[in-house]
Motif scaffolding. Structure first.
Motif, mmCIF file in Angstrom:
data_model
loop_
_atom_site.group_PDB
_atom_site.id
_atom_site.type_symbol
_atom_site.label_atom_id
_atom_site.label_comp_id
_atom_site.label_asym_id
_atom_site.label_seq_id
_atom_site.Cartn_x
_atom_site.Cartn_y
_atom_site.Cartn_z
ATOM 1 N N MET A 1 42.406 80.783 6.383
ATOM 2 C CA MET A 1 43.202 81.199 7.633
ATOM 3 C C MET A 1 43.349 80.324 8.612
ATOM 4 O O MET A 1 44.854 80.192 9.041
ATOM 5 C CB MET A 1 42.435 82.311 8.182
ATOM 6 C CG MET A 1 43.336 83.300 8.842
ATOM 7 S SD MET A 1 44.519 84.220 7.880
ATOM 8 C CE MET A 1 45.242 85.194 9.171
ATOM 9 N N PRO A 2 42.472 79.659 9.090
ATOM 10 C CA PRO A 2 42.973 78.475 10.115
ATOM 11 C C PRO A 2 44.016 77.401 9.379
ATOM 12 O O PRO A 2 44.990 77.000 10.575
ATOM 13 C CB PRO A 2 41.479 77.907 10.315
ATOM 14 C CG PRO A 2 40.453 78.772 9.989
ATOM 15 C CD PRO A 2 41.021 79.422 8.762
ATOM 16 N N ARG A 3 43.885 77.137 8.415
ATOM 17 C CA ARG A 3 45.010 76.135 7.697
ATOM 18 C C ARG A 3 46.394 76.968 7.829
ATOM 19 O O ARG A 3 47.455 76.247 7.953
ATOM 20 C CB ARG A 3 44.748 75.908 6.371
ATOM 21 C CG ARG A 3 43.329 75.023 6.190
ATOM 22 C CD ARG A 3 43.200 74.609 4.860
ATOM 23 N NE ARG A 3 44.113 73.757 4.190
ATOM 24 C CZ ARG A 3 44.315 73.468 3.067
ATOM 25 N NH1 ARG A 3 43.035 73.904 2.274
ATOM 26 N NH2 ARG A 3 45.213 72.547 2.504
ATOM 27 N N ILE A 4 46.444 78.133 7.897
ATOM 28 C CA ILE A 4 47.866 78.821 7.834
ATOM 29 C C ILE A 4 48.200 79.188 9.086
ATOM 30 O O ILE A 4 49.444 78.705 9.615
ATOM 31 C CB ILE A 4 47.720 80.194 6.996
ATOM 32 C CG1 ILE A 4 47.237 80.037 5.794
ATOM 33 C CG2 ILE A 4 48.985 81.067 7.339
ATOM 34 C CD1 ILE A 4 47.153 81.351 5.046
ATOM 35 N N LEU A 5 47.189 79.265 10.214
ATOM 36 C CA LEU A 5 47.873 79.597 11.532
ATOM 37 C C LEU A 5 47.815 78.482 12.420
ATOM 38 O O LEU A 5 48.499 78.264 13.597
ATOM 39 C CB LEU A 5 46.732 80.393 12.216
ATOM 40 C CG LEU A 5 46.756 81.697 11.632
ATOM 41 C CD1 LEU A 5 45.605 82.883 12.462
ATOM 42 C CD2 LEU A 5 48.111 82.505 11.624
ATOM 43 N N ALA A 6 46.994 77.214 12.210
ATOM 44 C CA ALA A 6 46.979 76.124 12.998
ATOM 45 C C ALA A 6 48.512 75.390 13.015
ATOM 46 O O ALA A 6 48.820 74.929 14.237
ATOM 47 C CB ALA A 6 46.156 74.962 12.252
ATOM 48 N N PRO A 7 49.072 75.410 11.932
ATOM 49 C CA PRO A 7 50.663 74.595 12.248
ATOM 50 C C PRO A 7 51.374 75.459 13.367
ATOM 51 O O PRO A 7 52.039 74.918 14.135
ATOM 52 C CB PRO A 7 51.252 74.511 11.048
ATOM 53 C CG PRO A 7 50.129 74.408 9.851
ATOM 54 C CD PRO A 7 48.929 75.249 10.584
ATOM 55 N N LEU A 8 51.200 76.801 13.133
ATOM 56 C CA LEU A 8 51.801 77.665 14.304
ATOM 57 C C LEU A 8 51.423 77.498 15.610
ATOM 58 O O LEU A 8 52.291 77.745 16.472
ATOM 59 C CB LEU A 8 52.104 79.158 13.582
ATOM 60 C CG LEU A 8 52.195 79.479 12.277
ATOM 61 C CD1 LEU A 8 52.072 81.023 11.922
ATOM 62 C CD2 LEU A 8 53.622 79.096 11.987
ATOM 63 N N LEU A 9 50.160 77.042 15.762
ATOM 64 C CA LEU A 9 49.663 76.823 17.345
ATOM 65 C C LEU A 9 49.905 75.485 17.721
ATOM 66 O O LEU A 9 49.496 75.154 18.842
ATOM 67 C CB LEU A 9 48.303 77.383 17.392
ATOM 68 C CG LEU A 9 48.403 78.961 16.774
ATOM 69 C CD1 LEU A 9 46.571 79.388 16.758
ATOM 70 C CD2 LEU A 9 48.976 79.931 17.414
ATOM 71 N N SER A 10 50.294 74.686 17.138
ATOM 72 C CA SER A 10 50.236 73.259 17.119
ATOM 73 C C SER A 10 51.558 72.908 18.132
ATOM 74 O O SER A 10 52.488 73.333 17.925
ATOM 75 C CB SER A 10 50.470 72.093 15.963
ATOM 76 O OG SER A 10 50.777 70.881 16.656
ATOM 77 N N LEU A 167 59.447 78.706 8.891
ATOM 78 C CA LEU A 167 60.596 77.948 8.902
ATOM 79 C C LEU A 167 60.647 76.880 9.861
ATOM 80 O O LEU A 167 61.107 75.858 9.397
ATOM 81 C CB LEU A 167 61.674 78.876 9.202
ATOM 82 C CG LEU A 167 63.118 78.233 9.190
ATOM 83 C CD1 LEU A 167 63.495 77.897 7.816
ATOM 84 C CD2 LEU A 167 64.184 79.673 9.756
ATOM 85 N N VAL A 168 60.249 76.922 11.060
ATOM 86 C CA VAL A 168 60.190 75.838 11.895
ATOM 87 C C VAL A 168 59.216 74.802 11.629
ATOM 88 O O VAL A 168 59.682 73.781 11.697
ATOM 89 C CB VAL A 168 59.993 76.399 13.467
ATOM 90 C CG1 VAL A 168 59.870 75.319 14.511
ATOM 91 C CG2 VAL A 168 60.972 77.439 13.906
ATOM 92 N N VAL A 169 58.002 75.089 10.997
ATOM 93 C CA VAL A 169 57.206 73.850 10.795
ATOM 94 C C VAL A 169 57.744 73.443 9.665
ATOM 95 O O VAL A 169 57.780 72.237 9.732
ATOM 96 C CB VAL A 169 55.881 74.677 10.185
ATOM 97 C CG1 VAL A 169 55.092 73.646 9.491
ATOM 98 C CG2 VAL A 169 55.150 75.441 11.312
ATOM 99 N N TRP A 170 58.241 73.981 8.429
ATOM 100 C CA TRP A 170 58.800 73.168 7.308
ATOM 101 C C TRP A 170 60.072 72.605 7.809
ATOM 102 O O TRP A 170 60.376 71.326 7.354
ATOM 103 C CB TRP A 170 59.039 74.066 6.077
ATOM 104 C CG TRP A 170 57.801 74.468 5.501
ATOM 105 C CD1 TRP A 170 57.009 75.586 5.686
ATOM 106 C CD2 TRP A 170 56.862 73.510 4.831
ATOM 107 N NE1 TRP A 170 55.856 75.707 4.907
ATOM 108 C CE2 TRP A 170 55.685 74.265 4.467
ATOM 109 C CE3 TRP A 170 56.992 72.178 4.450
ATOM 110 C CZ2 TRP A 170 54.773 73.642 3.564
ATOM 111 C CZ3 TRP A 170 56.149 71.772 3.566
ATOM 112 C CH2 TRP A 170 54.973 72.473 3.136
ATOM 113 N N ALA A 171 61.095 72.892 8.594
ATOM 114 C CA ALA A 171 62.272 72.435 9.191
ATOM 115 C C ALA A 171 61.842 71.255 9.924
ATOM 116 O O ALA A 171 62.517 70.051 9.762
ATOM 117 C CB ALA A 171 63.191 73.444 9.916
ATOM 118 N N GLY A 172 60.720 71.345 10.738
ATOM 119 C CA GLY A 172 60.564 70.134 11.700
ATOM 120 C C GLY A 172 59.783 68.822 10.780
ATOM 121 O O GLY A 172 60.189 67.835 11.045
#
Length: 421
Positions: A1-10, A167-172
């Motif tokens: 779960m942290p691996r899924i949420l961490a990029p969204l909070l970076s 989408l924003v994570v992968w587009a970035g």
């Protein structure tokens, strides 16, 4: 779960999001100027705006400073792992301009897509939560939905936000990969940077060898002289030892100052050995050559090791660089002899034979069972000093060997005389 949420909070994700949204801003400004946003369907707007956008971006890429501006912005907002992966130099040729144009078009297209999603998805989420009676994406959240049971549509809100975030994570990440590919150094720039790094590494290795040879020799002589003066207890001997320590330390300080001058200013001609107004018409910081070997031998004799030297080299035969490197090689050989076999005789032979220079430094090995306290306690095993000698010999086009022979430790170096002075 942290691996899924961490990029969204970076914070990196949101910096890249800002970089993407700038592409949508460009598209919006162009649309408002031409063809306008009234009276056109989405397909017609795209058909008319895309050629205009591409033409404007192509013209902007012709300006050399545009590549530098995009590189600076990409470094700040895309947050690469290594900043040098994205160049901040202006375009130097048509290849750089083509890559800049491809980058601008790709950036605007990707930014327009992500920016559009960043506007539409929050609007849809607001409708699902605040106005559940309205149709959103063909679904009616009140009563019987067209594609589900009653009241289920508001549950799409967090799913849509989560999907937008990734989408924003992968587009970035895709934007960063594009920047590295299209804004990164060209092959010619990478080759030039690699050559510069290699040159600086060679300079650092040269300075390291200089310091190792000079300071290592001075410290070895100082330790031996101080130890001998303490054991003998003779005031006359102690005074002589202090004189040798003083002279050796002064020479080491001269070498240190010269090396530091090279570090501060590689173009300092005095530090490189330009004749000055010191004793003998030479600058005190000049790198010593083979003519300074007698003083080196006297220092070794004062440290308690008899030195028998024979130098058969006619004056003016050796090129300057070969004379200086020969001095350092002999200095390292004498230092090793003083360190590992103090008090043992040292034999030096230097001669010009068959178009080459031969150097031989030999000292008797300490007998088994002798105290290792002053000899370092371990045999020589090819440390930095011997490795530095081999490197010097190879750079001069020659070779160096070292090892035990018939009860002696023998260092032999052979180098050709084909160097320019």
């Amino acid at each position: 779960m942290p691996r899924i949420l961490a990029p969204l909070l970076s914070a990196t994700t949101y910096a890249r999001w800002l970089h993407l949204v700038i592409g949508l801003v460009f598209v919006g400004v162009v649309l408002m100027v031409y063809p306008g946003v009234e009276g056109w369907s989405s397909g017609e707007l795209l058909a008319r705006a895309v050629p205009v956008d591409a033409a404007l971006l192509g013209l902007a890429a012709l300006v050399p400073a545009m590549r530098r501006a995009e590189g600076v912005q990409a470094r700040l907002l895309l947050v690469p792992d290594r900043e040098q992966d994205i160049a901040v130099e202006p375009a130097r040729g048509w290849a750089d301009r083509r890559r800049t144009a491809a980058w601008l078009v790709g950036r605007v297209v990707l930014g327009g897509l992500v920016g559009g999603a960043s506007v539409l998805v929050p609007a849809a989420v607001f409708d699902l939560v605040a106005r559940p009676g309205q149709a959103v994406f063909g679904l009616r959240s009140g009563g019987e939905g067209r594609a589900g049971g009653p009241g289920w549509a508001p549950l799409l809100a967090p799913v849509l936000l989560f999907a937008l975030g990734w989408l924003v994570v992968w587009a970035g990440r895709l934007q960063l990969a594009m920047a590295v590919r299209l804004l990164g150094p060209s092959p010619a720039e990478r080759l030039a940077a690699a050559e510069l790094r290699a040159e600086r590494l060679l300079e650092r290795n040269l300075l390291a060898r200089e310091l190792h040879d000079s300071i290592g020799h001075a410290l070895t002589v100082t330790v031996l002289q101080a130890g001998a003066a303490r054991e003998v207890g003779d005031p006359v001997f102690a005074a002589k030892a202090l004189e040798v320590i003083e002279e050796t330390g002064r020479r080491a300080m001269d070498d240190l100052e010269r090396t530091l001058a090279l570090l501060r200013d590689p173009g300092d001609q005095d530090a490189l050995g330009t004749p000055g107004h010191g004793p003998g018409g030479e600058d005190a910081r000049e790198r010593p050559g083979i003519d300074r070997l007698p003083a080196l031998f006297e220092t070794a004799r004062a440290a308690g090791s008899p030195v028998e030297a024979r130098v058969d080299v006619p004056s003016g035969v050796l090129p300057g660089v070969l004379s200086r490197e020969s001095y350092r090689i002999v200095q390292e050989g004498v230092t090793n002899a003083l360190k590992y076999a103090p008090g043992e005789p040292i034999s030096i032979r230097i001669a010009v034979r068959d178009g080459g220079l031969e150097l031989r430094c030999a000292n008797a090995l300490r007998p088994h069972g002798s105290s290792p306290a002053r000899s370092g306690g371990s045999p020589r095993r090819g440390g930095k000093g011997l490795r530095g000698i081999r490197e010097r010999a190879v750079l001069l086009g020659g070779e160096a060997t070292a090892g035990a022979e018939s009860g002696e430790w023998v260092l032999t170096v052979r180098v050709p005389l084909r160097l320019g002075g």
